[in-house]
Each structure stands twice: as C-alpha cells, then as structure tokens.
Scaffold this motif. Structure first.
Motif, mmCIF file in Angstrom:
data_model
loop_
_atom_site.group_PDB
_atom_site.id
_atom_site.type_symbol
_atom_site.label_atom_id
_atom_site.label_comp_id
_atom_site.label_asym_id
_atom_site.label_seq_id
_atom_site.Cartn_x
_atom_site.Cartn_y
_atom_site.Cartn_z
ATOM 1 N N LYS A 3 -12.194 35.838 1.890
ATOM 2 C CA LYS A 3 -11.655 36.799 3.086
ATOM 3 C C LYS A 3 -11.744 35.545 4.235
ATOM 4 O O LYS A 3 -12.985 35.048 4.652
ATOM 5 C CB LYS A 3 -12.565 37.729 3.014
ATOM 6 N N TRP A 21 3.014 35.527 11.830
ATOM 7 C CA TRP A 21 2.379 34.901 10.489
ATOM 8 C C TRP A 21 3.237 33.596 10.072
ATOM 9 O O TRP A 21 4.359 33.638 9.962
ATOM 10 C CB TRP A 21 2.609 36.144 9.436
ATOM 11 N N LYS A 24 3.130 34.944 3.553
ATOM 12 C CA LYS A 24 2.983 36.368 3.375
ATOM 13 C C LYS A 24 2.339 36.455 1.964
ATOM 14 O O LYS A 24 2.006 35.433 1.257
ATOM 15 C CB LYS A 24 4.610 36.657 3.063
ATOM 16 N N SER A 25 2.076 37.729 1.320
ATOM 17 C CA SER A 25 1.539 38.038 0.045
ATOM 18 C C SER A 25 2.313 37.204 -1.093
ATOM 19 O O SER A 25 3.438 37.360 -1.171
ATOM 20 C CB SER A 25 1.383 39.575 -0.115
ATOM 21 N N LEU A 35 -2.487 29.814 8.741
ATOM 22 C CA LEU A 35 -2.112 31.299 8.041
ATOM 23 C C LEU A 35 -1.345 32.189 9.231
ATOM 24 O O LEU A 35 -0.461 32.701 9.023
ATOM 25 C CB LEU A 35 -3.475 31.871 7.779
ATOM 26 N N VAL A 36 -2.033 32.174 10.357
ATOM 27 C CA VAL A 36 -1.558 33.135 11.454
ATOM 28 C C VAL A 36 -1.891 32.443 12.911
ATOM 29 O O VAL A 36 -2.829 31.712 13.133
ATOM 30 C CB VAL A 36 -2.121 34.513 11.218
ATOM 31 N N VAL A 55 -2.155 33.688 -1.319
ATOM 32 C CA VAL A 55 -2.387 34.887 -0.466
ATOM 33 C C VAL A 55 -2.298 36.279 -1.216
ATOM 34 O O VAL A 55 -1.336 36.702 -1.787
ATOM 35 C CB VAL A 55 -1.378 34.906 0.731
ATOM 36 N N SER A 57 -3.576 39.441 0.467
ATOM 37 C CA SER A 57 -3.022 40.372 1.426
ATOM 38 C C SER A 57 -3.195 39.824 2.703
ATOM 39 O O SER A 57 -4.128 38.765 2.916
ATOM 40 C CB SER A 57 -4.002 41.352 1.172
ATOM 41 N N THR A 58 -2.223 40.353 3.492
ATOM 42 C CA THR A 58 -2.529 40.053 5.000
ATOM 43 C C THR A 58 -2.450 41.307 5.790
ATOM 44 O O THR A 58 -2.069 42.258 5.199
ATOM 45 C CB THR A 58 -1.406 39.148 5.609
ATOM 46 N N LEU A 72 -8.411 38.779 8.070
ATOM 47 C CA LEU A 72 -7.037 38.549 8.544
ATOM 48 C C LEU A 72 -6.087 38.431 7.100
ATOM 49 O O LEU A 72 -5.131 38.987 6.906
ATOM 50 C CB LEU A 72 -6.620 37.408 9.326
ATOM 51 N N VAL A 73 -6.902 37.593 6.122
ATOM 52 C CA VAL A 73 -6.089 37.358 5.131
ATOM 53 C C VAL A 73 -7.174 37.480 3.973
ATOM 54 O O VAL A 73 -8.315 37.213 4.026
ATOM 55 C CB VAL A 73 -5.560 35.804 5.194
ATOM 56 N N ALA A 123 3.778 44.504 6.544
ATOM 57 C CA ALA A 123 2.406 44.527 6.865
ATOM 58 C C ALA A 123 1.583 46.075 6.406
ATOM 59 O O ALA A 123 2.307 46.941 6.265
ATOM 60 C CB ALA A 123 1.963 44.190 8.320
#
Length: 411
Positions: A3, A21, A24-25, A35-36, A55, A57-58, A72-73, A123
């Motif tokens: 995480k 972002w 993406k997933s 990442l972001v 990844v 999930s975002t 966040l991710v 999202a």
C-alpha cells in the motif's frame, strides 16, 4: 500487497490535492517510478512506487482532496504477476462456450463476466457514482486524461437518458446544442486552489491596513546602470530592493516579527528570510530567500535567479517555500501604480512595489522636471504595528531609494 500512502513530506503538511495520475489499474511499475502528482499548500510533489509490481487499485480522482495517511495506490508484488497476467488474458472466456450456453449472448452486458468487458478507466469515486445512478460505464465515453471517465461524464450520460424519454426534451437538447455556450468553467485546482484558500484565511484573520508612497527612482535607475558594467549577468531592480528592505528591517525589527497567537507574544526574528512573490503558469508562489542579512548584492541577485528558475519549472523544494519573515511583491513594469497586498500569517507585513512611470517631479534645485516614480504599498498587521512605525519604515525605505549612495555606508 503493497500500500502506497500519502506521507507527511514537509513540516506541518496535513492534506493535498490530486493533480494527475501517471498510472492506472493493471500497469506494471518499477521501484521509484512516479505514480501520482499531489499539490500541497506549498509545492507539487510526486509519489513514487516503493517496490516493483503491478497496480492493483488507485484511489481518488483528479481534483480530489486527500489527507496524510490516505492510501493512494495498492501494488501487487512478488508472485502476483502471473495472476494479473492471467486476468488480462481473459481466463473466463476459455471456460464459456457460446454453443453450450447461448444465454450469454442474450444477457445484459452488466451480467457478463468481467473478462468479456473492456477495461474501464475510472476512479473508485466515479465507479461509486455510476453505481448510484445506475449507469453502465461500458457505455460512457471518457473525456479525462487518456480517455479516463470523470464524474461529469457519468452525470452527462444520465442526463442524456432522461432526455431521450421525452420528445420535448430532444427538441430542447437540439436547441441548446445549436446555440453558442454562454459560459466556460474551469475547476480551481493546484497552486491556484492553495492561493484561493490561503488568501481567504489571511483576510479573515488579519486586520489589513495599507500605506501607499510615491518614490522617485531616478537615482536608483542610474545606480543599476552603473552596476551592470561590472556584473556578468544584467542585474534587475529586485536584488537592490531586497537589500534595502533588509537594511530597513534591521532599523525597525517589528516588521520582521511574527505573532504567537496562543501565547499572545510578539516574536522578533534574528534573521531576514524574504518571501519573494512570483507569477508562474501554475499560479502565484512565494519562494523564500534565506539569510539575506549575510549576502552581498551580487549573491542576492544570483540566488534570486536560481529561485526564479526553479519556480518557473516547478522544481522548488519545501525548504525553499517556508520560513519567510517578511515578503516582497513586485508587479513589474506592466503592473499598476498602487495595490493592497495580502499578508501571509504569521508574517505581520508585506511590501508591494509597482510600475515605474515618468511624470513631472520637483527636482533637487526645486525646479519642475521629468522624473521616474514608483508606487510602493505596505500592508501591515494593525494589531501590533501602528501608523507611526509605518511612517518611519517607509521614510527609511524611500530615503535609500532616492539616495542609493547611502547603501555604501551599510554594505
């Protein structure tokens, strides 16, 4: 599962705003890959991957506010790669036979296995809204970055469904689409949003009072022209103003103080850290020139140029944006004549310098002639600074500007 959380990377950091972002997933990322991008109240920062993986999930959409500690991710690491690859290769499709189960063709797309559907770029907050409004994201076209579906796309999809139920609505829609738009909206985000919030706080908590002076800068112009004969890079007026402000603050230290609201005390600063307001494409920022009292005029010019370059390229660090004890705002040659600059707590004063313009003036021999004058506006916290102190401060500042040779006595 790894995480990635939003950590406190600077002193006093509490929250931030998602600017963009980079992943993406399903994307594969390497360690330290961005990442972001997050906008804090001081600077934009990039959150990077702590490990190599995929990844999963975002969390959060562009423009969403996040709190320190928020996830966040989520990254899939170690042996999860094979599992993620198998999902991409539609494992369920091999098990579903159209001949054996013809009912699959008749099912609504919502009821089909996930692997039969195209991956939707949205999202979690957008998916939640779509679920609440009973909108199938497979039928929504994304207008966000990289065709990402936004909340507005979901709402527009819902509006389109409602209008299709009525012929009158169709007529209205056609009429609206044929007419020219009457307004354009732009979301307040990033540095502009921080300024939006900070100015509101400053104006509501500090009683602002502003003194305005008109100063003859003819001799200062001549001084700058002389100095530029001896420097490699042309010197602007700002370094000279910075040095003069430093000298005046030493004479009147109340302007270089701050207020301890809790203890109701005035705290006098032993150093001069000048915040220098500058406009960038991201909005107004105020990098800080540290320990001005120890620097020569040439050193100030070099350090200011470095801050300006870093500010325009969005490369300023947290340390370069904190600790100001007094601020200067220069509107430049295209600015107005006067203004009412806004302080940033806990500072108690800010000086705004304006355009230099030619106009009739009284010369030293008391004859009338053409000179160059500049407006100067000093906003101050009237709770601890009175009018007499302001008059003394501005008189001293004006004296150095109109008689710049006095600087030799202090350098």
């Amino acid at each position: 599962m790894e995480k990635i959380i939003f950590s406190d990377v600077g002193e006093g950091l509490h929250d931030g705003e998602i600017l963009q972002w980079f992943v993406k997933s399903g994307d594969q990322v390497k360690r330290d890959e961005p990442l972001v991008e997050i906008q804090t109240d001081k600077v934009a920062i990039e959150v990077t991957a702590t490990k190599e993986g995929y990844v999963q999930s975002t969390f959060g959409d562009v423009g969403d506010k996040i709190i320190v500690g928020d996830v966040l991710v989520e990254l899939k690491t170690n042996d999860h790669n094979e599992e993620l690859h198998s999902e991409k290769e539609e494992p369920f499709v091999k098990e579903v036979s159209i001949e054996r189960e013809p009912i699959v063709e008749q099912q609504n797309i919502k009821e089909q296995p996930l692997a039969l559907q195209t991956r939707v770029k949205a999202a979690p907050s957008v998916r939640k809204l779509a679920n609440q409004l009973n909108v199938n994201l497979q039928n929504v076209s994304g207008t966000g970055p990289k065709n990402r579906i936004t909340k507005e796309d979901v709402r527009n999809s819902t509006n389109g469904k409602k209008q299709s139920h009525s012929k009158q609505s169709e007529v209205t829609t056609n009429t609206i689409s044929q007419s020219k738009p009457t307004e354009h909206r732009e979301k307040i985000v990033g540095v502009r949003k921080q300024m939006y919030q900070n100015i509101a706080i400053a104006q509501s908590t500090i009683p602002h009072t502003t003194a305005m002076y008109e100063i003859n800068v003819t001799e200062l112009i001549n001084l700058r022209a002389d100095l530029n004969q001896y420097v490699e890079n042309p010197m602007t007026y700002l370094p000279i103003f910075v040095k003069i402000v430093d000298l005046v603050l030493k004479e009147y230290p109340i302007f270089n103080a701050r207020i301890d609201e809790e203890k109701e005390e005035i705290v006098y600063q032993s150093t001069t850290n000048l915040g220098v307001a500058m406009a960038t494409k991201q909005g107004l920022i105020v990098p800080v020139l540290k320990d001005v009292q120890t620097q020569t005029l040439e050193e100030i010019a070099v350090n200011l140029q470095q801050l300006t370059t870093a500010g325009k390229t969005n490369k300023l660090t947290f340390d370069q944006l904190k600790g100001a004890t007094f601020s200067i705002s220069s509107t430049g040659m295209k600015g107005g004549i006067y203004a009412t600059p806004v302080m940033t707590p806990p500072q108690v004063a800010i000086l705004s310098l304006h355009a230099m313009v030619e106009k009739p003036v009284i010369l030293k021999d008391r004859a009338i002639g053409i000179g160059t004058v500049m407006g100067a506006s000093l906003s101050f916290d009237h709770r601890i600074i009175d009018g007499e102190a302001v008059g003394l401060f501005m008189d001293a500042f004006q004296s150095y500007i109109e008689n710049p040779n006095k600087l030799l006595l202090k350098l």
